[in-house]
Design an enzyme around this catalytic site. Structure first.
Site, PDB file in Angstrom:
ATOM      1  N   GLY A 133     -11.299  -2.332   8.823  1.00  0.00           N
ATOM      2  CA  GLY A 133     -10.888  -2.883  10.117  1.00  0.00           C
ATOM      3  C   GLY A 133     -10.821  -1.835  11.206  1.00  0.00           C
ATOM      4  NE  ARG A 149     -15.935  -9.401   5.927  1.00  0.00           N
ATOM      5  CZ  ARG A 149     -14.797  -9.148   6.553  1.00  0.00           C
ATOM      6  NH1 ARG A 149     -14.514  -7.928   6.943  1.00  0.00           N
ATOM      7  NH2 ARG A 149     -13.956 -10.120   6.828  1.00  0.00           N
ATOM      8  CG  LEU A 201      -4.889   1.234  12.094  1.00  0.00           C
ATOM      9  CD1 LEU A 201      -4.747   2.354  13.126  1.00  0.00           C
ATOM     10  CD2 LEU A 201      -3.541   0.536  11.893  1.00  0.00           C
ATOM     11  CE1 TYR A 207      -1.360  -9.782  12.990  1.00  0.00           C
ATOM     12  CE2 TYR A 207      -0.481  -9.834  15.218  1.00  0.00           C
ATOM     13  CZ  TYR A 207      -0.996  -9.126  14.153  1.00  0.00           C
ATOM     14  OH  TYR A 207      -1.139  -7.770  14.242  1.00  0.00           O
ATOM     15  CG  ASP A 216     -12.293  -4.188   4.261  1.00  0.00           C
ATOM     16  OD1 ASP A 216     -11.486  -3.798   5.127  1.00  0.00           O
ATOM     17  OD2 ASP A 216     -12.816  -5.327   4.291  1.00  0.00           O
TER      18      ASP A 216
END
Ligand code: SER
Length: 315
Positions: free
Chosen positions: A13, A38, A15, A143, A36
């Site tokens: 991501g 991915r 960060l 979130y 991750d």
């Protein structure tokens, strides 16, 4: 000397990729494992990498055990705007994975855990200007609700189970090395890309929407400063307010126009306007400054110049 093995979850991501590089510099590439859901891309292909789904608890636990992991930076999350579109999945990923990590911290006696909270943990009833560390928090996005609940879990695991878990309430984070990832503050990432490619930008927030923001270099510094501080200096065990600057879309556009005079901005607020309106405009981070000597380095002008210098190589 003690051997450190640091696992970064969600390293792909915005960060994660930059924090992983900060950890390489501090601990050596051989002691950091980026992971991750991915496959690794870009800079992450240059270090240890593992495909890991933070919701796959058996695999996560097995990986921690087999590799003798001593610290975890758990960054995997669905952000605010994307979370509103898929609330149940946002809740599942943001909450379940945190609890798996905190449980593993107890079972495998991890030295430290890092988990990010956000200004999204605040809500419409929170004082908007210079928002204090301890105040009303009624988050209105899934979130934000997951971040506030996560803060409570972190404090509980610290108090009841002795887990050395540390956290920051990040403002909007602005970097140029990865693409925007579904956040409300991400307009301030996209605007630089559009300024260089199209010389114009349509903003999904209105021109005077002030939000707290931070350049990625400062976010990495804040995270590593907090994690490297002696445990007794880390007095807030829910999550620290942290801040660097606040600006509106009109102000960042003006900062860009100093470098690209024919850049233009227009405004077309959408559902993200209500999210932004529920968040603070500026943050009081005096506890972080007192407890572990937090200092930011980038303001709007300095950040704008730095991004416009380096971003062209990434387009
Ligand atoms: N940058 C995040 C978002 O906009 C806030 O933490 O979702």
């Amino acid at each position: 000397m003690k051997k450190h093995t640091i696992l970064v979850i969600g390293a792909g991501g915005q960060l994660g990729s930059e924090l992983t590089q900060g950890l390489w510099a501090l601990y050596g590439k051989e002691n950091v494992i980026a992971s991750d859901v991915r496959q690794a891309e870009g800079i992450l292909t240059q270090g240890n990498f593992e495909i890991l789904n933070a919701l796959d608890q058996p695999k996560l636990v097995d990986f921690i055990k087999k590799n003798g992991v001593t610290q975890i930076y758990h960054l995997a999350a669905v952000l605010s705007a994307t979370g509103e579109k898929n609330p149940l999945f946002a809740w599942q990923l943001n909450m379940d994975s945190l609890i798996y990590v905190l449980e593993a911290a107890v079972d495998y006696k991890l030295d430290k855990v890092y988990w990010p909270s956000s200004i999204a943990a605040f809500g419409p009833t929170t004082p908007k200007n210079n928002t204090p560390q301890d105040t009303v928090m009624d988050p209105s996005t899934i979130y934000g609700i997951s971040k506030q609940a996560g803060e409570r879990w972190c404090e509980w695991y610290y108090q009841k189970k002795g887990v050395d878990v540390r956290s920051l309430r990040y403002p909007g984070l602005i970097g140029y090395k990865t693409k925007p990832g579904g956040g409300t503050t991400d307009y301030a990432v996209d605007i630089f890309i559009k300024a260089l490619t199209d010389k114009k930008f349509e903003c999904f927030l209105s021109e005077n929407t002030y939000l707290p923001m931070m350049y990625m270099d400062d976010a990495v510094k804040a995270t590593l400063d907090l994690m490297e501080a002696p445990a007794e200096k880390v007095k807030v065990r829910s999550s620290y307010n942290i801040s660097a600057m606040s600006f509106s879309p009109a102000e960042i556009a003006r900062a860009i126009q100093k470098h690209i005079p024919d850049f233009t901005i227009s405004y077309q607020p959408d559902f993200r306007q209500a999210i932004a309106d529920s968040w603070p405009k500026s943050i009081d981070d005096s506890r972080a400054r007192q407890d572990w000597a937090w200092q930011h380095q980038f303001d709007l002008e300095k950040m704008t110049a730095d991004i416009l210098k380096h971003l062209p190589a990434y387009l």
